[in-house]
Design an enzyme around this catalytic site. Structure first.
Site, short mmCIF file in Angstrom:
data_model
loop_
_atom_site.label_atom_id
_atom_site.label_comp_id
_atom_site.label_asym_id
_atom_site.label_seq_id
_atom_site.Cartn_x
_atom_site.Cartn_y
_atom_site.Cartn_z
N CYS A 1 0.87 -1.17 0.00
CA CYS A 1 0.00 0.00 0.00
C CYS A 1 0.91 1.22 0.00
O CYS A 1 1.64 1.46 0.96
CB CYS A 1 -0.91 0.01 1.23
SG CYS A 1 -1.92 1.51 1.34
N GLU B 1 -4.21 1.59 -6.01
CA GLU B 1 -3.28 0.65 -6.63
C GLU B 1 -3.31 0.89 -8.14
O GLU B 1 -4.26 1.46 -8.67
CB GLU B 1 -3.66 -0.81 -6.32
CG GLU B 1 -3.49 -1.21 -4.87
CD GLU B 1 -2.03 -1.24 -4.41
OE1 GLU B 1 -1.13 -1.06 -5.26
OE2 GLU B 1 -1.80 -1.44 -3.21
#
Length: 232
Positions: A2, A102
């Site tokens: 992340c 993402e």
């Protein structure tokens, strides 16, 4: 992994959701990146938000600046790794968020950014650990990292890891200094895919210098590399 997330809710919304006092100068953030100073809630101060740097300086790297390399830790081994074990045992935190990003690889050089949120679009908390270190000027600084785990079916289409999102009922357990290690490990599972949504966003998110509501707006894939002024 992340490497970027958002916290676009208002001060009042976050205080009500987490039952903690936010600093008066808080402003919504749409494109949070490593090394930046952002709100967290720690096991030492669960009734208030603290501002920590994202990017932990592990125990073996004293007097080093905040690192972009140490921004995540695998939940499966956080209680075993020498660099993170003490923090896992004594210094846990919640990282408030309302979405994370993402990038899906399209071709050899092109990536499309996606934003992941809860289906109800409410704020949530990543599981994190924090550290205190002394910088080269002798000042005490606080840093944190986000724990990651195996992805659910929604995230796995884009990436092979996802941040640990805690169930709301488990947040107090994560901060509780008396929680047992085996209980804590059970909290670090994969968040259900049917309780999340994802959508494509503007490539403005690619630059950490961009931090505006345009970052989190839904964008059709055909607009990904079109007229950027559409998102101003």
């Amino acid at each position: 992994m992340c490497g970027r997330y958002s916290l676009s809710k208002s001060k009042i919304e976050l205080e009500e959701r987490f039952q903690a006092e936010m600093l008066s100068d808080f402003k919504p953030r749409y494109n949070i990146a490593p090394t930046q100073l952002v709100p967290v809630i720690t096991s030492d101060s669960p009734k208030g938000f603290s501002y920590f740097y994202w990017g932990i300086t592990p125990d073996f790297a004293k007097n080093k600046p905040v690192s972009q390399k140490f921004i995540n830790a695998k939940a499966e081994s956080v209680n075993e790794k020498v660099s993170f074990k003490t923090s896992f045992q004594k210094r846990r935190c919640l990282i408030p968020a309302d979405g994370f990003f993402e990038w899906k690889k399209i071709g050899k050089k092109t990536k499309t950014p996606y934003r992941f949120t809860l289906a109800n679009e409410e704020p949530f908390a990543f599981a994190g650990i924090w550290e205190e270190y002394e910088n080269e000027k002798g000042e005490n600084k606080h840093t944190f990292l986000i724990l990651t785990t195996a992805p659910n079916s929604l995230v796995s289409e884009i990436h092979d890891r996802m941040p640990v999102i805690l169930n709301r009922d488990d947040e107090k357990k994560w901060l509780d200094k008396y929680s047992k290690e085996e209980e804590l490990i059970k909290l670090l599972g994969t968040y259900p895919a049917n309780e999340m949504i994802s959508y494509t966003v503007s490539p403005l998110v690619n630059s950490v210098g961009n931090d505006s509501p345009a970052i989190i707006r839904k964008t059709s894939p055909m607009d990904q590399f079109g007229n950027y002024t559409l998102f101003g």
